[in-house]
Design an enzyme around this catalytic site. Structure first.
Site, PDB file in Angstrom:
ATOM      1  N   ASP A  52       8.104   8.550  -6.269  1.00  0.00           N
ATOM      2  CA  ASP A  52       9.196   9.424  -5.845  1.00  0.00           C
ATOM      3  C   ASP A  52       9.383   9.481  -4.336  1.00  0.00           C
ATOM      4  O   ASP A  52      10.096  10.345  -3.820  1.00  0.00           O
ATOM      5  CB  ASP A  52       8.979  10.840  -6.377  1.00  0.00           C
TER       6      ASP A  52
ATOM      7  N   PRO B 212      -7.586   6.632  -4.964  1.00  0.00           N
ATOM      8  CA  PRO B 212      -8.926   6.036  -5.043  1.00  0.00           C
ATOM      9  C   PRO B 212      -9.549   5.906  -3.657  1.00  0.00           C
ATOM     10  O   PRO B 212      -8.871   5.579  -2.688  1.00  0.00           O
ATOM     11  CB  PRO B 212      -8.666   4.659  -5.669  1.00  0.00           C
TER      12      PRO B 212
ATOM     13  N   VAL C 101       0.521   9.523  -6.547  1.00  0.00           N
ATOM     14  CA  VAL C 101       0.614  10.964  -6.323  1.00  0.00           C
ATOM     15  C   VAL C 101       2.032  11.413  -6.673  1.00  0.00           C
ATOM     16  O   VAL C 101       2.995  11.007  -6.033  1.00  0.00           O
ATOM     17  CB  VAL C 101       0.291  11.325  -4.856  1.00  0.00           C
TER      18      VAL C 101
ATOM     19  N   SER D 183       7.503  10.547  -2.142  1.00  0.00           N
ATOM     20  CA  SER D 183       6.931  11.737  -1.507  1.00  0.00           C
ATOM     21  C   SER D 183       6.000  11.360  -0.364  1.00  0.00           C
ATOM     22  O   SER D 183       5.765  12.156   0.544  1.00  0.00           O
ATOM     23  CB  SER D 183       6.194  12.595  -2.537  1.00  0.00           C
TER      24      SER D 183
ATOM     25  N   GLY E 128       3.869  10.393  -8.948  1.00  0.00           N
ATOM     26  CA  GLY E 128       4.708   9.305  -9.424  1.00  0.00           C
ATOM     27  C   GLY E 128       5.483   8.644  -8.302  1.00  0.00           C
ATOM     28  O   GLY E 128       5.325   8.964  -7.113  1.00  0.00           O
TER      29      GLY E 128
ATOM     30  N   HIS F  83      -6.076  -6.049  -2.568  1.00  0.00           N
ATOM     31  CA  HIS F  83      -6.815  -6.161  -1.304  1.00  0.00           C
ATOM     32  C   HIS F  83      -6.805  -7.585  -0.758  1.00  0.00           C
ATOM     33  O   HIS F  83      -7.334  -7.828   0.328  1.00  0.00           O
ATOM     34  CB  HIS F  83      -8.261  -5.697  -1.495  1.00  0.00           C
TER      35      HIS F  83
ATOM     36  N   HIS G  91       0.327   4.035  -2.825  1.00  0.00           N
ATOM     37  CA  HIS G  91      -0.046   5.404  -2.494  1.00  0.00           C
ATOM     38  C   HIS G  91       1.051   6.395  -2.843  1.00  0.00           C
ATOM     39  O   HIS G  91       0.765   7.580  -3.070  1.00  0.00           O
ATOM     40  CB  HIS G  91      -0.410   5.499  -1.006  1.00  0.00           C
ATOM     41  N   ASP G  92       2.276   5.946  -2.895  1.00  0.00           N
ATOM     42  CA  ASP G  92       3.356   6.806  -3.352  1.00  0.00           C
ATOM     43  C   ASP G  92       3.224   7.081  -4.848  1.00  0.00           C
ATOM     44  O   ASP G  92       3.237   8.230  -5.286  1.00  0.00           O
ATOM     45  CB  ASP G  92       4.714   6.152  -3.062  1.00  0.00           C
TER      46      ASP G  92
ATOM     47  N   ARG H 262       0.829  -1.208   0.000  1.00  0.00           N
ATOM     48  CA  ARG H 262       0.000   0.000   0.000  1.00  0.00           C
ATOM     49  C   ARG H 262       0.866   1.262   0.000  1.00  0.00           C
ATOM     50  O   ARG H 262       0.523   2.258  -0.655  1.00  0.00           O
ATOM     51  CB  ARG H 262      -0.919  -0.028   1.223  1.00  0.00           C
TER      52      ARG H 262
ATOM     53  N   ASP I 199      -9.677  -9.877   3.324  1.00  0.00           N
ATOM     54  CA  ASP I 199     -10.346 -11.099   2.873  1.00  0.00           C
ATOM     55  C   ASP I 199     -10.064 -12.205   3.872  1.00  0.00           C
ATOM     56  O   ASP I 199      -9.387 -11.991   4.877  1.00  0.00           O
ATOM     57  CB  ASP I 199      -9.993 -11.462   1.419  1.00  0.00           C
TER      58      ASP I 199
ATOM     59  N   ASN J 239      -4.468   8.427   4.099  1.00  0.00           N
ATOM     60  CA  ASN J 239      -3.191   7.916   4.615  1.00  0.00           C
ATOM     61  C   ASN J 239      -3.017   8.044   6.118  1.00  0.00           C
ATOM     62  O   ASN J 239      -2.415   7.170   6.757  1.00  0.00           O
ATOM     63  CB  ASN J 239      -2.031   8.643   3.928  1.00  0.00           C
TER      64      ASN J 239
ATOM     65  N   THR K 138      -8.205 -14.716   3.881  1.00  0.00           N
ATOM     66  CA  THR K 138      -6.792 -15.104   4.032  1.00  0.00           C
ATOM     67  C   THR K 138      -5.944 -13.843   3.900  1.00  0.00           C
ATOM     68  O   THR K 138      -5.159 -13.700   2.965  1.00  0.00           O
ATOM     69  CB  THR K 138      -6.383 -16.136   2.969  1.00  0.00           C
TER      70      THR K 138
END
Length: 324
Positions: A76, A164, A72, A78, A74, A194, A68-69, A64, A246, A95, A248
């Site tokens: 990098d 998203p 936003v 951030s 690209g 997920h 998430h990096d 994740r 889920d 976040n 597992t």
């Protein structure tokens, strides 16, 4: 990195003209650190394996973080930057309080700095950690170019706007993923991430209570038995428990798609994959053991790791702070 043959130079010029990534990206490769820090990938793999062995929940955390990096600004790193005013990407609504793995990434960076000071970027560490953690819990490996640079800008409002949402409609998901170059098919494939990880009750409670602003209504698209279980773990107006994504949660497999197909997806965005014929067909296909999900996910992750790299970057000495 040695001299460049004319044919290779022409190929690189073509990449500069045609690719959406930066000119720095065209000089990268899987062997980017072969001379400058040959043990880099091994150090990352060994440390990630140890972290995930001690806490399998970190596999989803590392995946994740990279996701998430890259969504936003690209890939990098951030997402790792701190802000004295709490206005960096890590402080954004999707976040704050839910991203995990920062401390472990700092430990990996410290180990690499001890071996190869100022060489391996935090962005590359995130990319490698996501892959290695996924492999550790049963996923397929994927190819990675290395040589990313670390960005110098991190803005929470950008993450709020671009990541998203767990409440997104199918069309909104398509739009989010299209903005960074993905097809709707790849959006569905990457939703399969997920299969590992966890969530807080806050991402689920709007489905359980007063759905769509209607008093007492539960999302009719959620399986009744699952809704009952979730309400026990997530009482209305209370923080509640940590939820598995889920059955597992610490194993990379196809069961996320099986759950979604049976109306047992955790998020509203999961359920909304069934509201479009393309999404429903893919969920159905990937819900079956032996499908191409694992290899298709690996291919999509390679593409994700190549979302625009920093054009004005550096190699941070500490991942949470821009170099002084």
């Amino acid at each position: 990195m040695g001299s460049f043959a004319p044919s290779r130079l022409l190929s690189m010029l073509g990449l500069i003209l045609l690719a959406t990534t930066t000119d720095a990206h065209s000089y990268s490769g899987a062997d980017y650190y072969k001379d400058s820090c040959p043990q880099a990938a091994t150090i990352v793999t060994d440390m990630v394996n140890n972290f995930v062995k001690a806490n399998k929940n970190l596999a989803g955390g590392f995946l994740r973080l990279h996701f998430h990096d890259c969504f936003v600004r690209g890939c990098d790193a951030s997402v790792l930057l701190n802000s004295p005013t709490n206005t960096a990407e890590k402080d954004a609504r999707p976040n704050a309080g839910s991203l995990r793995g920062f401390h472990e990434i700092d430990q990996i960076k410290a180990a690499l700095e001890a071996q190869c000071p100022g060489i391996v970027s935090c962005a590359d560490i995130l990319a490698l950690a996501a892959r290695d953690a996924t492999v550790k819990v049963g996923g397929q490996s994927w190819s990675l170019d290395l040589g990313r640079k670390d960005g110098k800008v991190s803005i929470s409002s950008e993450a709020d706007a671009q990541l998203p949402s767990p409440f997104a409609t199918y069309d909104q998901l398509v739009q989010n993923f299209s903005a960074v170059g993905f097809t709707q098919e790849e959006m569905v494939i990457l939703s399969g991430g997920h299969t590992i990880g966890r969530s807080s009750c806050g991402a689920v409670q709007p489905r359980l209570y007063n759905f769509d602003g209607v008093a007492g209504l539960t999302d009719p698209s959620i399986d009744a038995s699952l809704a009952k279980q979730l309400k026990k773990k997530c009482p209305e107006n209370e923080p509640g428990s940590t939820l598995a994504m889920d059955s597992t949660k610490n194993t990379f497999d196809h069961l996320y798609f099986k759950a979604v197909l049976n109306n047992k997806g955790l998020f509203q965005s999961d359920a909304n994959l069934l509201t479009n014929p393309v999404g429903k067909e893919l969920v159905t296909r990937y819900s079956k053991a032996g499908s191409s999900f694992s290899s298709d996910f690996a291919a999509a992750m390679t593409k994700m790791s190549n979302i625009q790299w920093a054009t004005d970057g550096e190699v941070r000495r500490v991942c949470s702070i821009i170099n002084q």
